[in-house]
Scaffold this motif. Structure first.
Motif, PDB file in Angstrom:
ATOM      1  N   LEU A  57       0.830  -1.204   0.000  1.00 52.17           N
ATOM      2  CA  LEU A  57       0.000   0.000   0.000  1.00 52.17           C
ATOM      3  C   LEU A  57       0.866   1.256   0.000  1.00 52.17           C
ATOM      4  O   LEU A  57       0.578   2.230  -0.713  1.00 52.17           O
ATOM      5  CB  LEU A  57      -0.932  -0.009   1.218  1.00 52.17           C
ATOM      6  CG  LEU A  57      -1.827   1.215   1.408  1.00 52.17           C
ATOM      7  CD1 LEU A  57      -2.688   1.473   0.169  1.00 52.17           C
ATOM      8  CD2 LEU A  57      -2.704   1.047   2.650  1.00 52.17           C
ATOM      9  N   ARG A  58       1.936   1.223   0.754  1.00 47.91           N
ATOM     10  CA  ARG A  58       2.848   2.372   0.767  1.00 47.91           C
ATOM     11  C   ARG A  58       3.518   2.536  -0.605  1.00 47.91           C
ATOM     12  O   ARG A  58       3.714   3.659  -1.071  1.00 47.91           O
ATOM     13  CB  ARG A  58       3.904   2.195   1.863  1.00 47.91           C
ATOM     14  CG  ARG A  58       3.387   2.513   3.263  1.00 47.91           C
ATOM     15  CD  ARG A  58       4.499   2.532   4.282  1.00 47.91           C
ATOM     16  NE  ARG A  58       4.973   1.182   4.596  1.00 47.91           N
ATOM     17  CZ  ARG A  58       4.441   0.422   5.552  1.00 47.91           C
ATOM     18  NH1 ARG A  58       3.420   0.873   6.265  1.00 47.91           N
ATOM     19  NH2 ARG A  58       4.917  -0.789   5.788  1.00 47.91           N
ATOM     20  N   ALA A  59       3.839   1.427  -1.231  1.00 51.83           N
ATOM     21  CA  ALA A  59       4.418   1.505  -2.580  1.00 51.83           C
ATOM     22  C   ALA A  59       3.419   2.118  -3.556  1.00 51.83           C
ATOM     23  O   ALA A  59       3.785   2.936  -4.414  1.00 51.83           O
ATOM     24  CB  ALA A  59       4.842   0.115  -3.055  1.00 51.83           C
ATOM     25  N   ALA A  60       2.157   1.732  -3.418  1.00 52.26           N
ATOM     26  CA  ALA A  60       1.124   2.302  -4.279  1.00 52.26           C
ATOM     27  C   ALA A  60       0.975   3.794  -4.030  1.00 52.26           C
ATOM     28  O   ALA A  60       0.838   4.587  -4.975  1.00 52.26           O
ATOM     29  CB  ALA A  60      -0.208   1.587  -4.047  1.00 52.26           C
ATOM     30  N   SER A  61       1.014   4.194  -2.763  1.00 52.49           N
ATOM     31  CA  SER A  61       0.849   5.604  -2.421  1.00 52.49           C
ATOM     32  C   SER A  61       1.981   6.453  -2.981  1.00 52.49           C
ATOM     33  O   SER A  61       1.784   7.629  -3.302  1.00 52.49           O
ATOM     34  CB  SER A  61       0.770   5.775  -0.893  1.00 52.49           C
ATOM     35  OG  SER A  61      -0.331   5.060  -0.370  1.00 52.49           O
ATOM     36  N   SER A  62       3.164   5.847  -3.090  1.00 52.98           N
ATOM     37  CA  SER A  62       4.313   6.588  -3.629  1.00 52.98           C
ATOM     38  C   SER A  62       4.447   6.443  -5.138  1.00 52.98           C
ATOM     39  O   SER A  62       5.372   7.004  -5.742  1.00 52.98           O
ATOM     40  CB  SER A  62       5.600   6.116  -2.944  1.00 52.98           C
ATOM     41  OG  SER A  62       5.877   4.760  -3.269  1.00 52.98           O
ATOM     42  N   GLY A  63       3.562   5.666  -5.764  1.00 54.12           N
ATOM     43  CA  GLY A  63       3.594   5.501  -7.213  1.00 54.12           C
ATOM     44  C   GLY A  63       4.685   4.577  -7.713  1.00 54.12           C
ATOM     45  O   GLY A  63       5.075   4.655  -8.883  1.00 54.12           O
ATOM     46  N   ASN A  64       5.173   3.669  -6.862  1.00 47.63           N
ATOM     47  CA  ASN A  64       6.274   2.781  -7.230  1.00 47.63           C
ATOM     48  C   ASN A  64       5.716   1.529  -7.917  1.00 47.63           C
ATOM     49  O   ASN A  64       5.440   0.506  -7.278  1.00 47.63           O
ATOM     50  CB  ASN A  64       7.066   2.404  -5.981  1.00 47.63           C
ATOM     51  CG  ASN A  64       8.384   1.727  -6.312  1.00 47.63           C
ATOM     52  OD1 ASN A  64       8.517   1.075  -7.354  1.00 47.63           O
ATOM     53  ND2 ASN A  64       9.358   1.884  -5.434  1.00 47.63           N
ATOM     54  N   THR A  65       5.544   1.606  -9.224  1.00 50.89           N
ATOM     55  CA  THR A  65       4.935   0.490  -9.949  1.00 50.89           C
ATOM     56  C   THR A  65       5.845  -0.729 -10.022  1.00 50.89           C
ATOM     57  O   THR A  65       5.361  -1.872 -10.020  1.00 50.89           O
ATOM     58  CB  THR A  65       4.565   0.924 -11.377  1.00 50.89           C
ATOM     59  OG1 THR A  65       5.739   1.416 -12.037  1.00 50.89           O
ATOM     60  CG2 THR A  65       3.510   2.015 -11.356  1.00 50.89           C
ATOM     61  N   ALA A  66       7.161  -0.502 -10.063  1.00 50.21           N
ATOM     62  CA  ALA A  66       8.087  -1.639 -10.117  1.00 50.21           C
ATOM     63  C   ALA A  66       7.968  -2.464  -8.853  1.00 50.21           C
ATOM     64  O   ALA A  66       7.958  -3.707  -8.902  1.00 50.21           O
ATOM     65  CB  ALA A  66       9.519  -1.135 -10.307  1.00 50.21           C
ATOM     66  N   LEU A  67       7.887  -1.797  -7.697  1.00 53.04           N
ATOM     67  CA  LEU A  67       7.756  -2.513  -6.437  1.00 53.04           C
ATOM     68  C   LEU A  67       6.403  -3.211  -6.354  1.00 53.04           C
ATOM     69  O   LEU A  67       6.292  -4.325  -5.826  1.00 53.04           O
ATOM     70  CB  LEU A  67       7.934  -1.535  -5.270  1.00 53.04           C
ATOM     71  CG  LEU A  67       8.172  -2.142  -3.882  1.00 53.04           C
ATOM     72  CD1 LEU A  67       9.333  -3.127  -3.898  1.00 53.04           C
ATOM     73  CD2 LEU A  67       8.434  -1.024  -2.867  1.00 53.04           C
ATOM     74  N   LEU A  68       5.378  -2.588  -6.886  1.00 55.16           N
ATOM     75  CA  LEU A  68       4.061  -3.229  -6.903  1.00 55.16           C
ATOM     76  C   LEU A  68       4.086  -4.515  -7.719  1.00 55.16           C
ATOM     77  O   LEU A  68       3.425  -5.492  -7.361  1.00 55.16           O
ATOM     78  CB  LEU A  68       3.010  -2.275  -7.467  1.00 55.16           C
ATOM     79  CG  LEU A  68       2.462  -1.216  -6.518  1.00 55.16           C
ATOM     80  CD1 LEU A  68       1.470  -0.314  -7.244  1.00 55.16           C
ATOM     81  CD2 LEU A  68       1.787  -1.859  -5.315  1.00 55.16           C
ATOM     82  N   ASP A  69       4.844  -4.523  -8.821  1.00 50.98           N
ATOM     83  CA  ASP A  69       4.972  -5.744  -9.618  1.00 50.98           C
ATOM     84  C   ASP A  69       5.596  -6.867  -8.792  1.00 50.98           C
ATOM     85  O   ASP A  69       5.190  -8.033  -8.885  1.00 50.98           O
ATOM     86  CB  ASP A  69       5.834  -5.489 -10.853  1.00 50.98           C
ATOM     87  CG  ASP A  69       5.088  -4.702 -11.926  1.00 50.98           C
ATOM     88  OD1 ASP A  69       3.839  -4.723 -11.906  1.00 50.98           O
ATOM     89  OD2 ASP A  69       5.754  -4.062 -12.761  1.00 50.98           O
ATOM     90  N   GLN A  70       6.568  -6.517  -7.965  1.00 51.16           N
ATOM     91  CA  GLN A  70       7.207  -7.521  -7.107  1.00 51.16           C
ATOM     92  C   GLN A  70       6.209  -8.064  -6.085  1.00 51.16           C
ATOM     93  O   GLN A  70       6.137  -9.270  -5.846  1.00 51.16           O
ATOM     94  CB  GLN A  70       8.415  -6.911  -6.392  1.00 51.16           C
ATOM     95  CG  GLN A  70       9.560  -6.513  -7.322  1.00 51.16           C
ATOM     96  CD  GLN A  70      10.724  -5.908  -6.572  1.00 51.16           C
ATOM     97  OE1 GLN A  70      10.990  -6.255  -5.420  1.00 51.16           O
ATOM     98  NE2 GLN A  70      11.431  -4.990  -7.232  1.00 51.16           N
ATOM     99  N   TYR A  71       5.448  -7.159  -5.474  1.00 51.40           N
ATOM    100  CA  TYR A  71       4.452  -7.616  -4.494  1.00 51.40           C
ATOM    101  C   TYR A  71       3.361  -8.439  -5.172  1.00 51.40           C
ATOM    102  O   TYR A  71       2.830  -9.375  -4.581  1.00 51.40           O
ATOM    103  CB  TYR A  71       3.837  -6.424  -3.764  1.00 51.40           C
ATOM    104  CG  TYR A  71       4.749  -5.831  -2.715  1.00 51.40           C
ATOM    105  CD1 TYR A  71       5.197  -6.606  -1.650  1.00 51.40           C
ATOM    106  CD2 TYR A  71       5.164  -4.506  -2.792  1.00 51.40           C
ATOM    107  CE1 TYR A  71       6.035  -6.073  -0.684  1.00 51.40           C
ATOM    108  CE2 TYR A  71       6.001  -3.969  -1.834  1.00 51.40           C
ATOM    109  CZ  TYR A  71       6.434  -4.751  -0.780  1.00 51.40           C
ATOM    110  OH  TYR A  71       7.269  -4.225   0.173  1.00 51.40           O
ATOM    111  N   SER A  72       3.027  -8.092  -6.391  1.00 49.54           N
ATOM    112  CA  SER A  72       2.024  -8.870  -7.130  1.00 49.54           C
ATOM    113  C   SER A  72       2.464 -10.321  -7.264  1.00 49.54           C
ATOM    114  O   SER A  72       1.655 -11.245  -7.101  1.00 49.54           O
ATOM    115  CB  SER A  72       1.854  -8.270  -8.527  1.00 49.54           C
ATOM    116  OG  SER A  72       0.561  -7.836  -8.729  1.00 49.54           O
ATOM    117  N   ALA A  73       3.735 -10.521  -7.539  1.00 50.21           N
ATOM    118  CA  ALA A  73       4.254 -11.876  -7.703  1.00 50.21           C
ATOM    119  C   ALA A  73       4.329 -12.606  -6.371  1.00 50.21           C
ATOM    120  O   ALA A  73       3.940 -13.773  -6.261  1.00 50.21           O
ATOM    121  CB  ALA A  73       5.634 -11.808  -8.359  1.00 50.21           C
ATOM    122  N   SER A  74       4.811 -11.910  -5.329  1.00 47.07           N
ATOM    123  CA  SER A  74       5.027 -12.593  -4.049  1.00 47.07           C
ATOM    124  C   SER A  74       3.738 -12.810  -3.268  1.00 47.07           C
ATOM    125  O   SER A  74       3.668 -13.691  -2.413  1.00 47.07           O
ATOM    126  CB  SER A  74       6.017 -11.802  -3.192  1.00 47.07           C
ATOM    127  OG  SER A  74       5.512 -10.516  -2.888  1.00 47.07           O
TER     128      SER A  74
END
Length: 656
Positions: free
Chosen positions: A42-59
């Protein structure tokens, strides 16, 4: 944590993917994985970090909350997504809360962009729209040449309240629809003129081939009385200006508007004449807070009957004015002027029964008793309980259905509830937690799965998640449990402080349930706080009365909040004739307002007083608290209950 994830995955495979997501061994595996990553994602989403969101999507893909990273990523650039991405998400997470929200938000966004072609294939995935979303969907349907959509939005077409932009867009589309008759457009135009909505009125007039001058509107608004003295009355434009002028005068000074109506209505067509009376009546009926109740307002509503059809909002104001003055023939006319949907609502069925009952003849009484019988058997909300009382029946506590062990097993397996409980466990933001919970409840309700709803309510209650427990228990269809619908947390405290001030604890609980649903940290948008939603100014007043030093911090304390709230309710009950209805209205809107709504002379029946409360929030509040108090009397073991216990006649106002 990697070892834990391996263990969860192994367990998941071992049980043959019995569930769509997560681990089978209770919620521990799911919650642990989600607890580690959801809030980080959620914090990654709030900061607009799409690359990190891709990692969380996988894990997180095996977690019950695993669809959130992808949802957040899609939502970041929602207006630029092709419709296929939204549909793909909805298909992979069918009938899920966030898939439905994503689809609804997407359609709204595309309608703002006037991109109806991309919105169209997503519309079938919008299954629980709010008003703004419904209007966005309607625009898409209209652009797809759906001939029925505008008929469904006829009531909205006449609404002069504050509507979402998407709904205003539907109205603009309807202006050019051949389905809207000249009378439909006339009714909309005159309603907009009554409401002072010049821009909208000009657009409607243009669709009718009628040219209305902004300069003339401005001149009239500066001195409407002067215009009325010499207003021309020769054509449709003159009639429009006349309605506008009378409305502006009435808004400024009701008495002047009432006095000017007869003159304004001279030498104009009957339809215009009747709408002039309706204009003044509607404004008088919706400005009771400023002008108090006035019997002439109802007379003018009666005088407007038989002209243009009443809009839903006009019919309701007419009905409430008629109820206030016990004008039962007018009540029947007003209800008869409503849409079929309005007429079928419990409140208007109840008042139709009251009107028939007052006629006195045997046939009318039989009709009234038939209406009451149907209401009494169809539920146990406010108007159902009032109908029971009219029949001389008491409220009996229903059989307390219990969830079975199988129901709890199914609760563990239900992906929607699992998401909600997991979010609750990790203290996720309420916006996500409550959305998942409400969605889970809705799915169970649509299946009429009462066992699952009761299991969810019981588990939520055990966790102290009282507001959601009540929400679930209230949605059962055939099996009910009042002990869950009307929870009694902090019982020793509530009973003790209620008894100290001679207050019925059923009433205290009824008010508390309505105020906060037992959310200790609840805060209103005007600053009220705690279980009994006490305003800081009220708390200072109570502290002074009790001989205590006021400390703002104590309002967040459960014990103090209940002590102050019960004391204040008892105090204003003493100020308002010991009347529970008056005191309940006073708790919500202030004692002075509750007193001002009393009749000048003579008593008025409590149900008439409540229905005519001019603030919709307070009107609904009193109905709900009186209903709650009746149920709590049964839950607390006070014997057979009747809502009439709380609905004592309202005495005439005594000037202070």
């Amino acid at each position: 944590m990697n070892r834990l994830r391996v263990l969860c995955a192994t367990t998941y495979q071992f049980y043959g993917r019995l569930f769509a997501l997560g681990c089978v061994l209770g919620t521990s595996c799911v919650a642990s994985a989600a607890e580690e990553q959801f809030n980080d994602a959620l914090r990654a989403a709030s900061s607009g970090n799409t690359a990190l969101l891709d990692q969380y999507s996988a894990s997180m893909q095996q977690d019950s909350l695993g669809y959130y990273p992808e949802y957040w990523k899609l939502n970041m650039s929602l207006g630029y997504q092709p419709s296929g991405n939204i549909i793909d998400f909805a298909k992979r997470y069918p009938q899920s809360a966030m898939a439905e929200k994503l689809a609804a938000d997407y359609v709204e966004e595309k309608v703002k962009q006037a991109d109806y072609s991309n919105a169209r294939p997503v519309v079938p995935y919008v299954t629980n729209p709010d008003q703004a979303e419904s209007c966005a969907v309607a625009q898409v349907r209209a652009k797809s040449d759906d001939p029925l959509v505008f008929a469904e939005f006829k009531d909205l077409w006449l609404n002069t309240g504050n509507l979402p932009e998407s709904c205003q867009g539907v109205g603009r589309m309807m202006l050019t629809s051949p389905l809207m008759s000249t009378q439909d457009k006339q009714q909309r135009l005159w309603g907009e003129l009554r409401a002072g909505q010049i821009d909208k009125a000009q657009a409607t007039a243009n669709a009718m081939g009628l040219n209305l001058s902004l300069a003339q509107f401005n001149q009239i608004q500066s001195n409407p009385l002067n215009y009325l003295w010499s207003a021309p009355k020769n054509n449709d434009a003159d009639y429009a200006y006349l309605i506008f002028a009378l409305a502006r005068l009435t808004e400024t000074d009701l008495d002047s508007g009432l006095s000017a109506t007869n003159r304004a209505a001279e030498n104009v067509p009957e339809a215009v004449q009747k709408y002039l009376y309706r204009t003044v009546a509607y404004i008088g009926g919706t400005t009771v807070l400023k002008n108090n109740f006035n019997r002439i307002v109802l007379n003018y509503f009666d005088a407007s009957y038989g002209g243009l059809p009443f809009s839903p909002e006009e019919a309701e104001v007419y009905a409430r004015q008629a109820v206030r003055f016990g004008a039962w023939d007018s009540v029947m006319r007003a209800i008869g002027s409503m849409t079929i949907t309005q007429q079928q609502e419990d409140r208007w069925q109840y008042w139709l029964g009251r009107a028939y009952e007052q006629r006195g003849d045997a046939n009318s009484k039989r009709i009234a008793m038939g209406i009451y019988q149907q209401l009494a058997q169809s539920g146990d909300d406010y108007h159902n309980l009032l109908a029971q009382e009219r029949l001389g029946k008491n409220y009996n506590k229903r059989e307390q259905a219990q969830p079975s062990s199988r129901d709890f097993q199914r609760l563990d397996q239900d992906i929607h509830f699992r998401r909600a409980f997991t979010l609750k466990k990790i203290n996720a933001p309420d916006s996500y937690t409550n959305r998942e919970w409400n969605w889970a409840v809705r799915q169970a309700y649509l299946r009429e799965d009462d066992g699952l709803l009761l299991a969810a309510a019981q588990r939520a209650a055990d966790l102290g998640w009282y507001d959601r427990a009540i929400y679930a228990a209230n949605r059962t269809v055939k099996k009910h449990n009042d002990n869950l619908s009307y929870l009694t947390p902090h019982q020793n405290t509530v009973l003790s402080y209620s008894q100290n001030v001679n207050l019925d604890p059923a009433w205290a609980y009824g008010l508390m349930r309505q105020e906060s649903r037992f959310v200790t940290h609840a805060r209103s948008n005007v600053g009220a706080g705690g279980l009994m939603q006490i305003m800081p100014t009220t708390a200072k007043q109570v502290a002074k009365q009790m001989g205590e030093t006021y400390n703002p911090a104590v309002l967040t304390d459960m014990n103090t909040n209940i002590r102050y709230g019960t004391y204040y309710l008892s105090m204003i009950q003493g100020q308002l004739n010991g009347n529970a209805v008056l005191a309940t209205a006073g708790y919500n809107a202030g004692p002075n307002r509750a007193r001002r709504w009393q009749a000048n002379t003579g008593t008025i029946a409590a149900d008439q007083y409540v229905e005519s409360i001019p603030l919709s929030e307070t009107r609904d509040y009193v109905k709900n608290v009186m209903t709650n108090a009746t149920h709590y009397g049964a839950v607390l073991g006070q014997g057979i209950q009747n809502i009439g216990k709380w609905m004592r006649a309202i005495p005439a106002r005594i000037e202070q």
